[in-house]
Design a protein around this motif. Structure first.
Motif, short mmCIF file in Angstrom:
data_model
loop_
_atom_site.label_atom_id
_atom_site.label_comp_id
_atom_site.label_asym_id
_atom_site.label_seq_id
_atom_site.Cartn_x
_atom_site.Cartn_y
_atom_site.Cartn_z
N LEU A 14 1.48 6.47 -6.94
CA LEU A 14 0.39 7.39 -7.28
C LEU A 14 0.82 8.85 -7.12
O LEU A 14 0.51 9.69 -7.97
CB LEU A 14 -0.82 7.10 -6.38
CG LEU A 14 -2.06 7.96 -6.65
CD1 LEU A 14 -2.58 7.73 -8.07
CD2 LEU A 14 -3.16 7.66 -5.64
N ARG A 26 -5.08 2.22 -3.45
CA ARG A 26 -5.55 2.52 -4.79
C ARG A 26 -5.60 4.02 -5.09
O ARG A 26 -5.02 4.48 -6.06
CB ARG A 26 -6.93 1.89 -5.01
CG ARG A 26 -6.79 0.37 -4.99
CD ARG A 26 -7.72 -0.39 -5.91
NE ARG A 26 -8.46 0.40 -6.86
CZ ARG A 26 -9.79 0.36 -6.96
NH1 ARG A 26 -10.49 -0.42 -6.14
NH2 ARG A 26 -10.40 1.05 -7.86
N THR A 27 -6.29 4.79 -4.24
CA THR A 27 -6.38 6.22 -4.53
C THR A 27 -5.77 7.06 -3.41
O THR A 27 -6.10 8.22 -3.26
CB THR A 27 -7.83 6.68 -4.76
OG1 THR A 27 -8.55 6.46 -3.55
CG2 THR A 27 -8.47 5.94 -5.89
N ALA A 55 0.83 -1.20 0.00
CA ALA A 55 0.00 0.00 0.00
C ALA A 55 0.86 1.26 0.00
O ALA A 55 0.54 2.25 -0.66
CB ALA A 55 -0.93 -0.01 1.21
N SER A 100 2.35 1.67 -3.46
CA SER A 100 1.36 2.16 -4.43
C SER A 100 1.07 3.64 -4.18
O SER A 100 0.81 4.39 -5.13
CB SER A 100 0.09 1.30 -4.38
OG SER A 100 -0.94 1.98 -3.73
N ALA A 112 -10.86 8.83 -8.24
CA ALA A 112 -9.98 8.11 -9.16
C ALA A 112 -8.84 9.04 -9.56
O ALA A 112 -8.80 10.20 -9.15
CB ALA A 112 -10.76 7.65 -10.38
#
Lengths: 261, 301
Positions: free
Chosen positions: B90, B253-254, B83, B86, B167
């Motif tokens: 990002l 993810r975001t 995490a 990522s 997103a």
């Protein structure tokens, strides 16, 4: 040129216009009710009270830092000058996390406050301390250049004419610094009002007690209460614009005074 | 706020007194009428160091100490966690999109404002500053109002299967908004003070517009541009409030780096939160050093 305006419109203007359009969907009465709900009023009180206190502390201590940096020579001066920039450079979330760690009852500073009965974390005091951190560079960096350009001849003339050091400070130096002090105060205050990241960690976010307005907006958004969020955002936007005008006015005033001097 | 704010931000790294230059007599030397006695000087220096040290240095040190509290191995684990990785990816991806967008815009806007006089020029300057005056939460919120499910364009986007809010596009937009003014603000005063004689000479000698830009203008504004890019990148990577509104906080993810710090903190994974925060501290300090180095170059020109 055309590209500039298109890009500006896409990224800034159209999104901001959305806020105004959303506001227009509400009747003035509804807007008033949402913007002045007890919870909203409490959040204004916390936000503006803490921002004002923090800006005042910075206006009192900032000039001392600027004075030391400009007038005195001491080991670590260059380092101190660099450190003043850190609150600008540090991501706000990290600032909030760091301050919370230090001020918690077991933290490096918190453990000295606890025996004194002072609680910093999850109180308005903690919010104020976070906002002092965020606003610290503003007053220092607006006063510093003015102090650098102050001609020593003026102070020497005052001394030759028999003024004491205190009289010189109060009647010669302070008036010259006033516009910079006011601008620095306004900048620190404006920044503090909108601040979010550094405050959420330390505030504890208790309704009516330590809930700042940006956080209340966030809460409303998470509850999909877009009307409530819009009303609060509008209030904040109006205050931001008032501050913007005040700061630009102060800048113009300072330039005029410099022209006369 | 913007004029003075940007001025303050710029000057903070660029001007400052020449390092090591003698300012006032050393402590212990005879006092002139415009100097303060040594005890006053010591007190003022003490208050300055105490204030800045207590408020800035101590919290910064706390992050590093807390991050390493459980040892280097735990620190490594916290950073190498999927995490966290990522979030790093990002953050860099969003900055890698937002910063070039604002660089192209900044150069174009500075060109238009510095070289031409047109109606609405001063309004344009004010509008460029606007994102600095708006609270980051509001900056994120306007995109939610525009692209969110209840937003103006929300239904249309849903019909076409495009996801903006919660997103990557939303995160990029919010980042672009808050870092919008930095490059333009650096270049406008620089290009105004430089004038356009060299460009005119190049055109007269037969260079095309593009040749003039690449061979004459770009070298002239190079360091100012780098300075703006550093400011812009540092803010892009560290932005919290605006991104927080549009990201949806989906772990792994975001979540950008600052959001990941918040998630870990809220999950009571303190050591991991501080470990990830220490990465951001390193980035912030690197940006400060870069600013100082570039600022010296700008002064030389």
């Amino acid at each position: 040129m055309g590209y500039t305006i298109v890009y500006l419109s896409l990224i800034v203007l159209i999104p901001l216009a959305t806020l105004v359009i959303k506001t227009a969907e509400l009747s003035p009465g509804e807007l008033w009710t949402l913007a002045t709900s007890p919870r909203a009023m409490a959040s204004y009180q916390v936000t503006f009270g803490a921002s004002l206190a923090a800006a005042l502390v910075n206006t009192a201590l900032g000039p001392i830092v600027a004075w030391a940096l400009v007038r005195y020579q001491f080991p670590g001066r260059a380092l101190l000058d660099a450190i003043v920039d850190i609150p600008f450079a540090l991501p706000t979330a990290v600032s909030g996390l760091a301050l919370t760690a230090v001020l918690a009852p077991t933290g490096w500073i918190g453990r000295w406050l606890t025996p004194l009965g002072i609680k910093a974390v999850f109180t308005p005091l903690g919010i104020t301390l976070a906002l002092i951190f965020i606003g610290l560079p503003f007053v220092v960096r607006t006063v510093q250049p003015v102090l650098e350009e102050l001609e020593p001849e003026v102070e020497e003339a005052a001394a030759v004419l028999g003024a004491t050091r205190w009289q010189i400070l109060g009647r010669v130096v302070l008036p010259a610094l006033t516009p910079a002090l006011l601008t620095g105060f306004a900048l620190a205050f404006a920044r503090a009002i909108g601040e979010y990241g550094s405050v959420v960690f330390i505030s504890g976010n208790k309704q009516f007690e330590t809930e700042i307005t940006p956080l209340l907006i966030m809460t409303r958004l998470e509850q999909f209460d877009y009307a409530g969020a819009t009303a609060l955002a509008l209030v904040m936007l109006v205050v931001s614009f008032a501050m913007l005008l005040a700061i630009n006015g102060l800048g113009a005033w300072a330039r005029r005074r410099a022209g006369h001097a | 706020m913007t004029d003075a704010l940007a001025m303050a931000a710029r000057r903070s790294a660029r001007v400052g007194p020449p390092l090591g230059a003698p300012i006032g007599p050393p402590i212990g030397a005879p006092i002139a009428a415009t100097d303060e006695p040594a005890w006053v000087r010591r007190t003022v220096i003490g208050v300055a160091i105490g204030f800045v040290g207590l408020f800035v240095l101590v919290p910064l040190a706390a992050v590093v100490v807390e991050a390493l509290r459980a040892g280097l191995a735990a620190y490594g684990r916290a950073i190498a966690e999927p995490a966290a990785l990522s979030a790093v990816k990002l953050t860099f991806l969003a900055s890698a999109i937002a910063v070039p967008l604002n660089v192209v815009f900044g150069v174009a806007a500075a060109w238009a404002i510095a070289r031409f006089r047109f109606p609405g020029r001063s309004i344009l300057i004010t509008l460029i500053d606007l994102p600095l005056a708006v609270s980051p939460v509001i900056a994120g919120m306007v995109y939610l109002l525009l692209f969110g499910r209840q937003g103006l364009l929300g239904p249309w986007l849903t019909d076409h299967g495009i996801k903006v809010v919660f997103a990557l596009p939303g995160i990029v937009l919010a980042t672009t908004f808050v870092t919008f003014p930095f490059v333009a603000r650096e270049l406008i005063p620089l290009m105004e003070s430089q004038g356009a004689e060299e460009e005119e000479a190049a055109i007269v000698l037969g260079a095309t517009g593009w040749q003039t830009f690449v061979r004459v203008t770009l070298p002239k504004i190079k360091w100012g541009l780098w300075y703006g890019i550093v400011l812009c990148t540092a803010r892009a990577m560290g932005e919290f409030g605006a991104v927080s509104v549009v990201s949806g906080h989906i772990r792994g993810r975001t979540a950008t780096l600052p959001l990941h710090v918040e998630i870990l903190y809220n999950e009571y994974e303190y050591q991991a939160a501080f470990a990830v925060a220490s990465l951001l501290v390193v980035l912030a300090l690197a940006s400060l050093v870069a600013r100082r180095v570039i600022a010296r170059r700008v002064e030389v020109i």
